[in-house]
Design an enzyme around this catalytic site. Structure first.
Site, PDB file in Angstrom:
ATOM      1  N   MET A 203      15.712  81.009  97.180  1.00  0.00           N
ATOM      2  CA  MET A 203      15.949  81.754  98.416  1.00  0.00           C
ATOM      3  C   MET A 203      14.942  82.891  98.435  1.00  0.00           C
ATOM      4  SD  MET A 203      20.070  81.617  98.302  1.00  0.00           S
ATOM      5  CE  MET A 203      20.048  81.171  96.583  1.00  0.00           C
TER       6      MET A 203
ATOM      7  N   ASP B 116      20.443  80.029  91.455  1.00  0.00           N
ATOM      8  CA  ASP B 116      20.073  80.678  92.712  1.00  0.00           C
ATOM      9  C   ASP B 116      19.077  81.805  92.480  1.00  0.00           C
ATOM     10  OD1 ASP B 116      21.769  79.370  94.692  1.00  0.00           O
ATOM     11  OD2 ASP B 116      23.447  80.258  93.592  1.00  0.00           O
TER      12      ASP B 116
ATOM     13  N   MET C  79      16.941  84.729  94.230  1.00  0.00           N
ATOM     14  CA  MET C  79      16.917  85.529  95.471  1.00  0.00           C
ATOM     15  C   MET C  79      15.944  86.682  95.311  1.00  0.00           C
ATOM     16  SD  MET C  79      20.972  85.844  96.093  1.00  0.00           S
ATOM     17  CE  MET C  79      22.054  84.428  95.987  1.00  0.00           C
TER      18      MET C  79
ATOM     19  N   HIS D 162      17.433  76.710  93.267  1.00  0.00           N
ATOM     20  CA  HIS D 162      17.497  76.943  94.715  1.00  0.00           C
ATOM     21  C   HIS D 162      16.753  78.240  95.015  1.00  0.00           C
ATOM     22  CE1 HIS D 162      20.451  77.931  98.293  1.00  0.00           C
ATOM     23  NE2 HIS D 162      19.210  77.743  98.704  1.00  0.00           N
TER      24      HIS D 162
ATOM     25  N   GLY E 203      22.698  84.193 100.052  1.00  0.00           N
ATOM     26  CA  GLY E 203      22.558  85.560  99.542  1.00  0.00           C
ATOM     27  C   GLY E 203      23.691  85.974  98.625  1.00  0.00           C
TER      28      GLY E 203
ATOM     29  N   SER F  13      27.443  76.864  89.924  1.00  0.00           N
ATOM     30  CA  SER F  13      26.388  77.825  90.247  1.00  0.00           C
ATOM     31  C   SER F  13      26.400  79.017  89.292  1.00  0.00           C
ATOM     32  CB  SER F  13      26.556  78.318  91.688  1.00  0.00           C
ATOM     33  OG  SER F  13      25.591  79.296  91.954  1.00  0.00           O
TER      34      SER F  13
ATOM     35  N   MET G  54      23.199  74.652 103.631  1.00  0.00           N
ATOM     36  CA  MET G  54      23.933  75.887 103.316  1.00  0.00           C
ATOM     37  C   MET G  54      25.198  75.911 104.170  1.00  0.00           C
ATOM     38  SD  MET G  54      22.410  77.633 100.963  1.00  0.00           S
ATOM     39  CE  MET G  54      23.756  78.810 101.014  1.00  0.00           C
TER      40      MET G  54
ATOM     41  N   HIS H  79      23.337  74.754  88.889  1.00  0.00           N
ATOM     42  CA  HIS H  79      22.670  75.287  90.083  1.00  0.00           C
ATOM     43  C   HIS H  79      22.237  76.726  89.810  1.00  0.00           C
ATOM     44  CE1 HIS H  79      21.944  75.294  94.445  1.00  0.00           C
ATOM     45  NE2 HIS H  79      22.421  76.536  94.459  1.00  0.00           N
TER      46      HIS H  79
ATOM     47  N   ASP I 267      26.224  73.680  99.676  1.00  0.00           N
ATOM     48  CA  ASP I 267      26.197  74.913  98.891  1.00  0.00           C
ATOM     49  C   ASP I 267      26.848  76.067  99.649  1.00  0.00           C
ATOM     50  OD1 ASP I 267      25.597  76.861  97.055  1.00  0.00           O
ATOM     51  OD2 ASP I 267      23.438  76.869  97.430  1.00  0.00           O
TER      52      ASP I 267
HETATM   53  C1  DX5 Z   1      24.614  81.465  98.005  1.00  0.00           C
HETATM   54  C2  DX5 Z   1      24.179  80.563  96.887  1.00  0.00           C
HETATM   55  C3  DX5 Z   1      25.248  79.696  96.366  1.00  0.00           C
HETATM   56  C4  DX5 Z   1      26.396  80.425  95.722  1.00  0.00           C
HETATM   57  C5  DX5 Z   1      27.642  79.631  96.001  1.00  0.00           C
HETATM   58  O1  DX5 Z   1      23.505  82.065  98.559  1.00  0.00           O
HETATM   59  O2  DX5 Z   1      23.127  79.711  97.330  1.00  0.00           O
HETATM   60  O3  DX5 Z   1      24.726  78.727  95.444  1.00  0.00           O
HETATM   61  O4  DX5 Z   1      26.247  80.588  94.331  1.00  0.00           O
HETATM   62  O5  DX5 Z   1      28.733  80.362  95.594  1.00  0.00           O
HETATM   63  P1  DX5 Z   1      30.214  79.998  96.045  1.00  0.00           P
HETATM   64  O6  DX5 Z   1      30.488  78.626  95.550  1.00  0.00           O
HETATM   65  O7  DX5 Z   1      31.038  81.065  95.409  1.00  0.00           O
HETATM   66  O8  DX5 Z   1      30.240  80.061  97.563  1.00  0.00           O
HETATM   67 ZN    ZN Z   2      22.499  78.004  95.990  1.00  0.00          ZN
END
Ligand code: DX5
Ligand code: ZN
Length: 223
Positions: A68, A35, A37, A66, A142, A8, A137, A33, A175
């Site tokens: 969010m 993210d 947000m 992803h 977040g 990620s 999740m 990956h 995730d």
């Molecule tokens: C959280 C993200 C994850 C995050 C995971 O909201 O969707 O993808 O990057 O990070 P780790 O592996 O550190 O929990």
């Molecule tokens: Zn994610």
């Protein structure tokens, strides 16, 4: 099928991002990956189109984006143009989920739906056969670096059973809080894609950690 590993980007070092991306290119990672947000759907803001475009220009692995964000349907085409190969929206952010899935597919991207930890997998029953990917999740979305929520394991099993009943090949992606300590259990339960942020990028040898996660088999024993 061998499981997929998706480091990620959120946990990478943004000051030396190119180095981290080259490490991912040269690793056994399957996807990167990404993210996104918006500070609205989740209480954090990450990055958007311009960063993804630049990442795409260096990264040779498919981008697993992803979202969010609230109202993701407004931005699907733009994320596709920025370089997304897989686009995952949250069930909780989509009142017209079936339509949004079709919208993602019409761009040529693979379509995923993510569920928050409190959302039961049964809500996917009537869209499962449309989906390339279902993301569970295993932390509240977040932030990286949070503790894995154990209840995710029975959810994986339940989703896997739904997949068998419906005879679909939807991938199950996990995730949040994933690492060597739980990867094997997740795979045994039916997971196909493991996202790992901190476990990879906070490790002193990220490339080696990706290899370890990739080489976990259902029978691997870690001391
Ligand atoms: C959280 C993200 C994850 C995050 C995971 O909201 O969707 O993808 O990057 O990070 P780790 O592996 O550190 O929990
Ligand atoms: Zn994610």
């Amino acid at each position: 099928m061998k499981h997929l590993i998706a480091p990620s980007l959120l946990a990478a070092n943004f000051l030396t991002l190119e180095e981290d991306l080259i490490m991912v290119n040269n690793s056994k990672a399957d996807w990167l990956h990404v993210d996104v947000m918006d500070g609205n759907f989740v209480p954090n803001i990450s990055f958007g189109f311009s960063i993804i475009k630049q990442v795409k220009s260096v990264c040779t692995k498919p981008l697993d984006v992803h979202l969010m964000i609230a109202n993701p349907e407004k931005y699907i085409e733009q994320f596709r143009e920025a370089g997304a190969d897989v686009i995952t929206v949250h069930y909780e952010a989509c009142p017209h989920l079936h339509r949004t899935i079709q919208q993602i597919k019409s761009t040529g991207a693979k379509a995923g739906v993510a569920l928050n930890p409190h959302t039961p997998v049964t809500v996917l029953e009537d869209v499962l056969e449309e989906l390339d990917l279902a993301l569970l999740m295993s932390v509240n979305p977040g932030f990286g670096g949070q503790k894995f929520i154990y209840r995710t394991i029975p959810k994986i099993r339940q989703l896997h059973d739904m997949r068998v009943v419906q005879n679909t090949s939807t991938l199950i992606e996990i995730d949040g809080g994933v690492g060597l300590q739980n990867a094997q259990e997740l795979l045994k339960a039916g997971a196909n894609v493991l996202v790992a942020g901190s476990a990879v990028f906070k490790n002193e040898n990220p490339n080696k950690m990706i290899t370890k996660l990739k080489e976990i088999g259902k029978d691997t024993i870690f001391a």
